[in-house]
Write an enzyme that holds these catalytic residues in place. Structure first.
Site, PDB file in Angstrom:
ATOM      1  N   THR A 195       0.833  -1.113   0.107  1.00  0.00           N
ATOM      2  CA  THR A 195       0.029  -0.048  -0.178  1.00  0.00           C
ATOM      3  C   THR A 195       0.720   1.196   0.113  1.00  0.00           C
ATOM      4  OG1 THR A 195      -1.805  -1.354   1.314  1.00  0.00           O
ATOM      5  CG2 THR A 195      -1.695   1.432   1.443  1.00  0.00           C
ATOM      6  N   ARG A 235     -14.281  -7.319   0.788  1.00  0.00           N
ATOM      7  CA  ARG A 235     -13.398  -7.137   1.904  1.00  0.00           C
ATOM      8  C   ARG A 235     -12.626  -5.801   1.669  1.00  0.00           C
ATOM      9  NH1 ARG A 235      -7.720  -5.793   2.329  1.00  0.00           N
ATOM     10  NH2 ARG A 235      -7.000  -6.447   4.474  1.00  0.00           N
ATOM     11  N   GLY A 275      -9.867  -3.181   3.719  1.00  0.00           N
ATOM     12  CA  GLY A 275      -8.889  -3.360   5.029  1.00  0.00           C
ATOM     13  C   GLY A 275      -8.824  -1.971   5.554  1.00  0.00           C
TER      14      GLY A 275
HETATM   15  N1  GLY Z   1      -3.235  -2.541   4.045  1.00  0.00           N
HETATM   16  C1  GLY Z   1      -3.824  -2.864   2.946  1.00  0.00           C
HETATM   17  C2  GLY Z   1      -5.090  -3.771   3.094  1.00  0.00           C
HETATM   18  O1  GLY Z   1      -4.907  -4.515   4.316  1.00  0.00           O
HETATM   19  O2  GLY Z   1      -6.002  -3.915   2.406  1.00  0.00           O
END
Ligand code: GLY
Length: 331
Positions: free
Chosen positions: A191, A219, A221
């Protein structure tokens, strides 16, 4: 038993800048000797980002050096990676979910605590730009999925196929052996989170990702969650995260780090404390990746990560520096 070693930030940021003081100390979590902290006397303006995304910080610097705002700097900086088709963890070209759909997450936050985010948006190459539009053009903070996509079209964004041939082929290979099981894949979390301070001393941040590869549909994050993947308080500093988003969300990681800086910790100390709290709650887990970078109002930076070879990029008027950060090795 696993042994953890945190090899922390090394040395000077760059020639001509003040060097990191190396003071003997013991890592309270690992009991390993370590340098005390990274007190990088960075100059303002400054831009830093997770990982070795040198072109991204260079772009941010271009904006800052022309007198632009920290908000424009982080926005344009992270867009470099969203547009980089070779980067399979951010934006266009990102790896898909387990159904083969690329879904993107992003958020942005400015000096006045204005913020915007898009979650699980599809078919839009620059989610950070949509997040900024959410911030500036709507009364809301977060738009998700189809609603975010529809809003993007209304704002003039083009529909784009984000699934490159490379990512498609890899996903098809994954399907052959995965039994369609979502996994926490530690290798796919690069990321980009970016923090910048402009010539007025104002802080802004941005964070954008394609999230965990082959995740379950829907999903999300930490990256688009204000407080988890990114947080800015212009009185104190900013922080942003990379790694397994579920763990960052559980600790509201970036908010925690800014609050630790408010209480007097340096950015480096705050990042270390944030990572260690996550480790402490995950003693049973073998391999996972979490990293934070942070900056305070004075332009001091910090970073800490449980990942071998984690680096973060700094750009100041003295140059563009790749800073090794804490890493975690098994033995
Ligand atoms: N840090 C990126 C994610 O877990 O989606």
């Amino acid at each position: 038993m696993q042994r953890r070693k945190f090899l922390k930030n090394s040395g000077a940021l760059t020639a001509g800048m003040l060097t990191t003081p190396i003071i003997a100390a013991t890592d309270t979590y690992t009991n390993n000797p370590k340098p005390r902290t990274n007190v990088s006397k960075a100059t303002i303006p400054i831009a830093i980002c997770t990982w070795d995304f040198g072109n991204a910080t260079a772009k941010a610097w271009e904006v800052l050096s022309l007198g632009g705002s920290s908000l424009d700097a982080v926005h344009q900086g992270v867009m470099v990676e969203e547009n980089n088709l070779d980067n399979q963890t951010v934006g266009n070209g990102g790896r898909p979910d387990r159904d083969g759909n690329v879904t993107l997450d992003a958020c942005i936050m400015d000096k006045d605590a204005n913020c915007g985010a898009v979650l699980a948006i599809q078919n839009i190459a620059n989610p950070i730009s949509v997040a900024r539009k959410v911030m500036e053009e709507t009364p809301h903070v977060m738009l998700v999925g189809k609603g975010a996509e529809q809003f993007a079209y209304e704002q003039g964004f083009e529909k784009t196929n984000l699934l490159t041939e490379k990512s498609k082929k890899e996903w098809e290979e994954w399907k052959k052996t995965s039994q369609y099981k979502p996994i926490i894949n530690i290798e796919n979390h690069d990321t980009i989170g970016m923090l910048a301070i402009d010539k007025n001393g104002d802080i802004a941040g941005a964070c954008t990702t394609s999230g965990m590869a082959y995740k379950m549909a829907g999903r999300v994050g930490d990256s688009p969650i204000i407080g988890a993947g990114l947080f800015v308080d212009n009185e104190v500093g900013g922080a942003t995260a990379t790694g397994v988003g579920e763990e960052v969300v559980r600790t509201v990681g970036s908010f925690l780090i800014v609050e630790l800086m408010r209480q007097g910790k340096s950015p480096q100390e705050a990042c270390e404390e944030g990572v260690k709290r996550i480790i402490a709650k995950n003693k049973d887990k073998q391999d996972f990746q979490i990293g934070f970078i942070a900056i305070n109002k004075q332009g001091e930076t910090g970073a800490y990560c449980i990942h071998p070879g984690f680096t973060y990029r700094t750009y100041t008027d003295e140059g563009h520096v790749n800073n090794p950060s804490g890493s975690y090795l098994k033995s």
